[in-house]
Enzyme design. Structure first.
Site, short mmCIF file in Angstrom:
data_model
loop_
_atom_site.label_atom_id
_atom_site.label_comp_id
_atom_site.label_asym_id
_atom_site.label_seq_id
_atom_site.Cartn_x
_atom_site.Cartn_y
_atom_site.Cartn_z
N SER A 148 0.91 -1.51 -0.27
CA SER A 148 -0.38 0.00 0.05
C SER A 148 0.95 1.55 0.07
O SER A 148 2.22 1.06 0.59
CB SER A 148 -0.50 -0.44 0.87
OG SER A 148 -1.01 0.96 1.45
N TYR A 160 -0.96 -0.55 10.05
CA TYR A 160 -1.03 -1.01 8.75
C TYR A 160 -0.08 -0.13 7.78
O TYR A 160 0.80 -1.21 6.98
CB TYR A 160 -2.49 -0.13 8.13
CG TYR A 160 -2.69 -0.88 6.86
CD1 TYR A 160 -3.85 -1.44 7.17
CD2 TYR A 160 -2.68 0.64 5.91
CE1 TYR A 160 -3.70 -2.53 5.66
CE2 TYR A 160 -3.07 -0.25 4.63
CZ TYR A 160 -3.97 -1.46 4.72
OH TYR A 160 -3.97 -1.58 2.92
N ALA A 161 0.48 0.81 8.43
CA ALA A 161 1.96 1.25 7.21
C ALA A 161 2.74 -0.12 7.68
O ALA A 161 3.39 -0.06 6.67
CB ALA A 161 2.32 2.63 7.97
N ALA A 162 2.72 -0.44 9.18
CA ALA A 162 4.04 -1.36 9.09
C ALA A 162 4.57 -2.45 8.85
O ALA A 162 4.84 -3.35 8.24
CB ALA A 162 4.58 -1.49 10.63
N LYS A 164 2.30 -2.98 5.79
CA LYS A 164 2.52 -2.97 4.02
C LYS A 164 4.08 -3.10 3.58
O LYS A 164 4.79 -3.44 2.92
CB LYS A 164 1.02 -1.81 3.96
CG LYS A 164 -0.02 -2.03 3.87
CD LYS A 164 0.00 -3.10 3.26
CE LYS A 164 -1.81 -3.62 3.12
NZ LYS A 164 -1.80 -5.13 2.62
#
Length: 258
Positions: A148, A160-162, A164
């Protein structure tokens, strides 16, 4: 264009959103597609619906459904064995299953961190490890992982960032290790795509989903938000022989946003 005649493809989280669009795209090009989804009823209904698509019928594609917790080793191994038996092999894996549990970091609970990391990243380890056991033996295969734009950082999405960002490192490493077996491993990193998940993000920040989409479209060079079909087209390309010399890459599909 029938790039997947004779190919068997697993799509995790394939019952809705990007996963459903990807399942449809692959089946429309002749693949036997296995939807792996935690919700059995949703998977069965999606498979039934997609199987009735005129282009799927014309391509002699098929869509099958399997209830599967993609974070559970035994469940994935069992579902993969059933699919390989039903479809005649396992040639393509699309690691798409994902969830969000958005919250500002200082308020984020450990359970929200763990569930997102497990579903969005650990599931790829589990599913890829099972899939490669089929692919190594046949000396060919394609694995496409969903990352993402949030991998670059996004407020309220530390978990979520970690996950992705981890997908991108995972993808590059698998490409190195599996390349000798003629297995291509790549990732697709969508920007904003109109799905139930992004609608939930809009509501989280107190905005109407349609208004939120308009805001994103206005700051996107191509002037619109992405659709699941946009992402599915990129996944299909990386799953095909057209991408035979591409591996270890992350393709951003975001309308030119920076």
């Amino acid at each position: 264009m029938m790039r997947f005649t004779g190919k068997a493809a697993v799509v995790t989280g394939g019952a809705q959103g990007i996963g459903r669009a990807t399942s449809l795209r692959l089946a429309r090009e002749g693949a036997v597609v296995g939807i792996f989804d935690l919700n059995r009823d949703r998977a069965v209904q999606s498979a039934a619906d997609l199987s009735l698509d005129p282009e799927v019928i014309a391509a002699a594609g098929r869509v099958l459904a399997y209830s599967c917790d993609v974070t559970n080793d035994d469940a994935v191994a069992s579902a993969a064995a059933a699919f390989a038996r039903d479809a005649g092999g396992l040639h393509i894996l699309v690691n798409n299953a994902g969830i969000t549990r958005d919250e500002l970091f200082f308020r984020m609970e450990r359970s929200s961190w763990d569930s997102v990391i497990n579903t969005n990243l650990t599931s790829m380890f589990v599913c890829s490890q099972v899939a490669q056991s089929y692919m190594v033996g046949q000396r060919s295969g394609k694995i496409v992982n969903l990352s993402s734009r949030s991998a670059l950082g996004n407020r309220g999405q530390a978990n979520y960032a970690a996950a992705k960002a981890g997908v991108q490192g995972f993808t590059a490493t698998l490409a190195i290790e599996l390349g000798r077996y003629n297995i291509n491993v790549n990732a697709v990193a969508p920007g904003f795509v109109a799905t139930e998940m992004t609608d939930a993000t809009a509501l989280r920040v107190g905005k109407d989903p349609s208004e939120y989409q308009d805001e994103v479209a206005n700051r996107t060079p191509l002037g619109r938000v992405g659709t699941p079909a946009d992402v599915a087209a990129s996944v299909a390309f990386l799953s095909s022989d057209d991408a035979a010399y591409i591996s270890g890459q992350t393709l951003y599909v975001n309308g030119g946003a920076r």
